[in-house]
Design a protein around this motif. Structure first.
Motif, PDB file in Angstrom:
ATOM      1  N   MET A 128       0.827  -1.226   0.000  1.00 38.88           N
ATOM      2  CA  MET A 128       0.000   0.000   0.000  1.00 38.88           C
ATOM      3  C   MET A 128       0.854   1.266   0.000  1.00 38.88           C
ATOM      4  SD  MET A 128      -1.515   0.115   3.864  1.00 38.88           S
ATOM      5  CE  MET A 128      -1.144  -1.166   5.003  1.00 38.88           C
ATOM      6  N   ARG A 129       2.094   1.148  -0.425  1.00 45.51           N
ATOM      7  CA  ARG A 129       3.018   2.273  -0.280  1.00 45.51           C
ATOM      8  C   ARG A 129       2.602   3.546  -1.018  1.00 45.51           C
ATOM      9  NH1 ARG A 129       6.218   0.897  -5.054  1.00 45.51           N
ATOM     10  NH2 ARG A 129       7.637   2.655  -4.794  1.00 45.51           N
ATOM     11  N   LYS A 130       1.852   3.386  -2.108  1.00 47.35           N
ATOM     12  CA  LYS A 130       1.498   4.573  -2.905  1.00 47.35           C
ATOM     13  C   LYS A 130       0.183   5.218  -2.482  1.00 47.35           C
ATOM     14  CE  LYS A 130       4.183   3.541  -6.978  1.00 47.35           C
ATOM     15  NZ  LYS A 130       4.184   2.687  -8.171  1.00 47.35           N
ATOM     16  N   ARG A 131      -0.550   4.526  -1.593  1.00 44.43           N
ATOM     17  CA  ARG A 131      -1.851   5.099  -1.197  1.00 44.43           C
ATOM     18  C   ARG A 131      -1.654   6.305  -0.289  1.00 44.43           C
ATOM     19  NH1 ARG A 131      -5.032  -0.092   0.755  1.00 44.43           N
ATOM     20  NH2 ARG A 131      -6.375   1.493   1.680  1.00 44.43           N
ATOM     21  N   PRO A 132      -2.594   7.248  -0.327  1.00 43.23           N
ATOM     22  CA  PRO A 132      -2.447   8.387   0.580  1.00 43.23           C
ATOM     23  C   PRO A 132      -2.637   7.970   2.044  1.00 43.23           C
ATOM     24  CG  PRO A 132      -4.528   8.515  -0.636  1.00 43.23           C
ATOM     25  CD  PRO A 132      -3.786   7.340  -1.182  1.00 43.23           C
ATOM     26  N   GLY A 133      -1.913   8.623   2.942  1.00 48.33           N
ATOM     27  CA  GLY A 133      -2.025   8.329   4.360  1.00 48.33           C
ATOM     28  C   GLY A 133      -3.461   8.442   4.854  1.00 48.33           C
ATOM     29  N   GLY A 134      -4.218   9.349   4.222  1.00 40.96           N
ATOM     30  CA  GLY A 134      -5.605   9.553   4.636  1.00 40.96           C
ATOM     31  C   GLY A 134      -6.540   8.474   4.133  1.00 40.96           C
ATOM     32  N   GLY A 135      -6.044   7.587   3.266  1.00 42.82           N
ATOM     33  CA  GLY A 135      -6.933   6.602   2.650  1.00 42.82           C
ATOM     34  C   GLY A 135      -6.753   5.191   3.169  1.00 42.82           C
ATOM     35  N   VAL A 136      -6.117   5.028   4.330  1.00 43.98           N
ATOM     36  CA  VAL A 136      -5.955   3.680   4.881  1.00 43.98           C
ATOM     37  C   VAL A 136      -6.862   3.500   6.095  1.00 43.98           C
ATOM     38  CG1 VAL A 136      -3.570   3.535   4.056  1.00 43.98           C
ATOM     39  CG2 VAL A 136      -4.011   4.242   6.415  1.00 43.98           C
ATOM     40  N   SER A 137      -7.195   2.251   6.384  1.00 41.95           N
ATOM     41  CA  SER A 137      -8.094   1.978   7.511  1.00 41.95           C
ATOM     42  C   SER A 137      -7.353   2.187   8.835  1.00 41.95           C
ATOM     43  CB  SER A 137      -8.581   0.533   7.437  1.00 41.95           C
ATOM     44  OG  SER A 137      -7.518  -0.330   7.778  1.00 41.95           O
ATOM     45  N   GLY A 138      -8.107   2.158   9.914  1.00 39.81           N
ATOM     46  CA  GLY A 138      -7.508   2.336  11.235  1.00 39.81           C
ATOM     47  C   GLY A 138      -6.417   1.319  11.519  1.00 39.81           C
ATOM     48  N   GLY A 139      -6.714   0.056  11.210  1.00 43.10           N
ATOM     49  CA  GLY A 139      -5.741  -1.017  11.467  1.00 43.10           C
ATOM     50  C   GLY A 139      -4.502  -0.867  10.606  1.00 43.10           C
ATOM     51  N   GLN A 140      -4.717  -0.512   9.319  1.00 45.48           N
ATOM     52  CA  GLN A 140      -3.574  -0.312   8.431  1.00 45.48           C
ATOM     53  C   GLN A 140      -2.746   0.883   8.896  1.00 45.48           C
ATOM     54  OE1 GLN A 140      -5.926   0.113   4.883  1.00 45.48           O
ATOM     55  NE2 GLN A 140      -5.489  -1.968   4.183  1.00 45.48           N
ATOM     56  N   GLY A 141      -3.433   1.908   9.377  1.00 45.34           N
ATOM     57  CA  GLY A 141      -2.741   3.091   9.865  1.00 45.34           C
ATOM     58  C   GLY A 141      -1.817   2.765  11.027  1.00 45.34           C
ATOM     59  N   LYS A 142      -2.245   1.826  11.868  1.00 44.55           N
ATOM     60  CA  LYS A 142      -1.394   1.399  12.996  1.00 44.55           C
ATOM     61  C   LYS A 142      -0.110   0.767  12.475  1.00 44.55           C
ATOM     62  CE  LYS A 142      -4.078   1.661  16.847  1.00 44.55           C
ATOM     63  NZ  LYS A 142      -3.739   2.033  18.201  1.00 44.55           N
ATOM     64  N   MET A 143      -0.241  -0.015  11.403  1.00 44.54           N
ATOM     65  CA  MET A 143       0.930  -0.654  10.802  1.00 44.54           C
ATOM     66  C   MET A 143       1.867   0.389  10.195  1.00 44.54           C
ATOM     67  SD  MET A 143       1.053  -3.870  11.243  1.00 44.54           S
ATOM     68  CE  MET A 143      -0.002  -5.221  11.764  1.00 44.54           C
ATOM     69  N   VAL A 144       1.268   1.402   9.548  1.00 42.20           N
ATOM     70  CA  VAL A 144       2.085   2.473   8.967  1.00 42.20           C
ATOM     71  C   VAL A 144       2.843   3.199  10.086  1.00 42.20           C
ATOM     72  CG1 VAL A 144       2.089   4.600   7.597  1.00 42.20           C
ATOM     73  CG2 VAL A 144       0.474   2.772   7.034  1.00 42.20           C
ATOM     74  N   ALA A 145       2.150   3.462  11.184  1.00 32.42           N
ATOM     75  CA  ALA A 145       2.787   4.144  12.316  1.00 32.42           C
ATOM     76  C   ALA A 145       3.913   3.290  12.897  1.00 32.42           C
ATOM     77  CB  ALA A 145       1.754   4.465  13.390  1.00 32.42           C
ATOM     78  N   LEU A 146       3.716   1.966  12.870  1.00 28.00           N
ATOM     79  CA  LEU A 146       4.769   1.059  13.340  1.00 28.00           C
ATOM     80  C   LEU A 146       5.974   1.140  12.406  1.00 28.00           C
ATOM     81  CD1 LEU A 146       5.828  -1.255  15.147  1.00 28.00           C
ATOM     82  CD2 LEU A 146       4.507  -2.853  13.753  1.00 28.00           C
ATOM     83  N   GLY A 147       5.713   1.115  11.104  1.00 27.95           N
ATOM     84  CA  GLY A 147       6.788   1.216  10.119  1.00 27.95           C
ATOM     85  C   GLY A 147       7.552   2.525  10.268  1.00 27.95           C
TER      86      GLY A 147
END
Ligand SMILES: Nc1ncnc2c1ncn2[C@@H]1O[C@H](COP(=O)(O)OP(=O)(O)OP(=O)(O)O)[C@@H](O)[C@H]1O
Ligand SMILES: [Mg+2]
Length: 218
Positions: A128-147
């Protein structure tokens, strides 16, 4: 490695953290359990330099961390994923992840190396690297924050209630990711806060409890 000794912190003249003493050690996962308002977030923000010490000491590898301004602390290898994930909605997922590397002015090759490490550990982020930060779900957002936190977490990784708001299946997956992380980065000191110890049982090496700003060292 990261140690706190008799740390006291006040917010607006009210004492929030009381005489906190403990150490995070390389390769160990320390879990901090405490109910709402116990002081978990305040403790993490203090370590990151977002709140000043009233008294006590804070050191990393023997060096005085309290003397370092907040913006310099990530440069010492401390990654932090706050409770609310705070992604920049207009930036892509990848740009959100690499933002701390940019802030630290890391050379491009080193940023690339760390990003590859993050993608190896969290392959779903690559997808999901190209998706906008605003367009990911709550759970995916947690993973992005972890990364994003992993980009700077060469020594210490601090996660503030990472399971909060995650559906049970996602929480389990997140816990498995942390377990993998422990194996792939064996020298990392991992510090995770939670309100209940259940989900972290399998990966807990040291458990601390915080109550009304105090940690009972057992
Ligand atoms: N900006 C602030 N101004 C005043 N009081 C604050 C502020 N931030 C935190 N506090 C107080 O500090 C105490 C600890 O709060 P903190 O957010 O650290 O708890 P927590 O353990 O992270 O709770 P939660 O599980 O709800 O996230 C609480 O009593 C809270 O009311
Ligand atoms: Mg909190």
């Amino acid at each position: 490695m990261l140690s706190l000794s008799s740390v006291n912190v006040e917010i607006a003249g009210i004492q929030i953290l009381r005489d906190i003493t403990f150490e995070l050690k390389p390769g160990l996962t320390t879990v901090l359990i405490g109910r709402n308002g116990a002081g978990k977030t305040t403790l993490l923000r203090t370590i990151m330099g977002l709140l000043p010490l009233k008294s006590g000491s804070l050191s990393l590898g023997g060096a005085d961390l309290a003397a370092e301004p907040a913006f310099a602390r990530a440069g010492h290898g401390i990654g932090y994923a706050p409770e609310d994930r705070r992604l920049i909605p207009e930036f892509s997922v990848e740009d959100n992840i690499t933002l701390p590397a940019l802030a630290l002015k890391l050379p491009a090759a080193e940023t690339r190396r760390r990003l590859d490490e993050v993608y190896t550990l969290l392959p779903e982020l690559q997808a999901m690297r190209k998706r906008p930060g605003g367009g990911v779900s709550g759970g995916q957002g947690k993973m992005v924050a972890l990364g994003r936190a992993l980009m700077v977490a060469e020594k210490v990784l601090m996660l503030d209630e990472p399971f909060q708001g995650l559906a049970p299946a996602l929480a389990l997956e997140y816990a498995r990711t942390l377990d993998r992380l422990r194996k792939e980065k064996p020298s990392l000191a991992l510090f995770v806060t939670e309100s209940s110890p259940n989900l972290l049982q399998k990966i807990t090496d040291v458990m601390l409890r915080i109550e009304r700003g105090s940690i009972e060292n057992s």
